[in-house]
Design a protein around this motif. Sequence first.
Motif, mmCIF file in Angstrom:
data_model
loop_
_atom_site.group_PDB
_atom_site.id
_atom_site.type_symbol
_atom_site.label_atom_id
_atom_site.label_comp_id
_atom_site.label_asym_id
_atom_site.label_seq_id
_atom_site.Cartn_x
_atom_site.Cartn_y
_atom_site.Cartn_z
ATOM 1 N N THR A 1 -43.801 63.105 -14.996
ATOM 2 C CA THR A 1 -43.343 61.889 -15.651
ATOM 3 C C THR A 1 -42.482 61.095 -14.671
ATOM 4 O O THR A 1 -42.037 61.615 -13.644
ATOM 5 C CB THR A 1 -42.515 62.204 -16.900
ATOM 6 N N ARG A 2 -42.223 59.853 -15.029
ATOM 7 C CA ARG A 2 -41.364 59.018 -14.186
ATOM 8 C C ARG A 2 -40.000 59.672 -13.996
ATOM 9 O O ARG A 2 -39.475 59.735 -12.876
ATOM 10 C CB ARG A 2 -41.218 57.633 -14.817
ATOM 11 N N ASP A 3 -39.404 60.182 -15.078
ATOM 12 C CA ASP A 3 -38.081 60.801 -14.974
ATOM 13 C C ASP A 3 -38.110 62.024 -14.071
ATOM 14 O O ASP A 3 -37.140 62.285 -13.328
ATOM 15 C CB ASP A 3 -37.571 61.198 -16.363
ATOM 16 N N GLU A 4 -39.183 62.788 -14.117
ATOM 17 C CA GLU A 4 -39.278 63.980 -13.266
ATOM 18 C C GLU A 4 -39.383 63.602 -11.791
ATOM 19 O O GLU A 4 -38.798 64.267 -10.922
ATOM 20 C CB GLU A 4 -40.480 64.822 -13.690
ATOM 21 N N VAL B 1 -38.121 60.949 -10.383
ATOM 22 C CA VAL B 1 -36.776 60.525 -9.982
ATOM 23 C C VAL B 1 -35.884 61.741 -9.777
ATOM 24 O O VAL B 1 -35.174 61.853 -8.763
ATOM 25 C CB VAL B 1 -36.178 59.570 -11.033
ATOM 26 N N ALA B 2 -35.895 62.684 -10.719
ATOM 27 C CA ALA B 2 -35.035 63.863 -10.629
ATOM 28 C C ALA B 2 -35.376 64.731 -9.433
ATOM 29 O O ALA B 2 -34.479 65.344 -8.822
ATOM 30 C CB ALA B 2 -35.157 64.682 -11.920
ATOM 31 N N THR C 1 -37.910 52.139 -10.220
ATOM 32 C CA THR C 1 -38.582 53.259 -10.876
ATOM 33 C C THR C 1 -39.489 52.786 -11.997
ATOM 34 O O THR C 1 -40.524 53.401 -12.283
ATOM 35 C CB THR C 1 -37.563 54.273 -11.415
ATOM 36 N N ASP D 1 -45.629 55.684 -16.327
ATOM 37 C CA ASP D 1 -44.938 56.629 -17.209
ATOM 38 C C ASP D 1 -45.297 58.052 -16.818
ATOM 39 O O ASP D 1 -44.484 58.971 -16.935
ATOM 40 C CB ASP D 1 -45.351 56.383 -18.663
#
Length: 385
Positions: free
Chosen positions: A313-316, A318-319, A332, A337
């Motif tokens: 996912t996008r958040d993953e 980034v993390a 981002t 997504d």
Amino acid sequence: MIAAVSQPAVPDAPEPSPVVPDFDGGWVGAVVGGLAGAREGAAPSWLPSAASDARATVLLVVDGLGWEMLEAHRDVMPALSAFEGGPITTVTPSTTAAALTSITTGVPPGTHGIVGYRFRVGGHVLNTLQWRVPRGVTAPEPAEVQPVVPFGGRPVPVVSRYEFADTGFTVAHLRGSDLRGWVTPGTIAAHTMRAVEEGHGLVYAYWDGLDKVAHAHGLHDEFLRDELGATDRLVAQLLERLPGDIALAVTADHGHVHVEPADHVDLRAELGDLFAGCAGEARFRSLYARSGAARELAAAARERFGDIAWVRTRDEIVADGWLGENPRPTVTGRIGDVVLAAHEPVAFIDPEFTQEARLLGMHGSLTHAEMQVPLKVTRGQASSR
């Protein structure tokens, strides 16, 4: 009658590890700064010693020359193979627009904002190399998409194709530079030497022929080897003309993976209407979920493609630091997504952009072949002037 003996289940093979850019060490965005430090006697540890204390440096960027490709074809690249150096990492995604912008700005894609070949800006997909958006839509200003000033504001001479002058992508990643446009590759060395003789500390040269051949013909026949040989002759020509107090450094923006048409994935057939659009590259495919379906899309993508791709996912992303530390939120949002980053030799074809299906050499993902590029340095061989 002998009863059949049940066989133990074979465990699933572990997912390979992605090659994440080495933002704290040797990566393409650190090359220009590293070369500048070396000329002043402060070379980073990952930079070949031949760059140290040079009067000036020529940086030749060979589009598409991965480290694995160079190592596999050393016999047709004797000049470059003799240089000092080894592999460094490129950026995520491992593609030209993102990597060249990192080379010239010195920052990761999460900072400069060019997060691929195609990505969404203002709700529309921007083709960065053509700087084109859908018909009827006004393309964004390059400096708004990519606000970091290239080369720290220094007017570095750039030796590149003359037709690239004043294009949107050139403005985005080379604005403020002095572009010396070459008409044929046979004139690259002459343009480069003129810039060196003018006394510049850095001259940036770019050659894209290898990338074009790899895309069109793949990695498995004489077309690639012939082009690698031609690239090596360009390197040798530069060496013959550059004096011994000038360093010649060679790097690249990404490597390549060979993908046969039989290994293309039909996203619509696999995911139906869970996504509302695509961008990115065939091996780093951004999927934009339809409204409210981001979690469902991620789950379906993992179920269908988890054995052939890193599904994130996008958040993953980034993390995990794929785009660099603390990427800008406006940046981002440009990626999908959900992202499909292939680790097997497959391609995720955008149903709205099927031109990619004609390519045999592809890139964009985080495999060793795509992410590792050479950084090779030596000194010129002509007498000092």
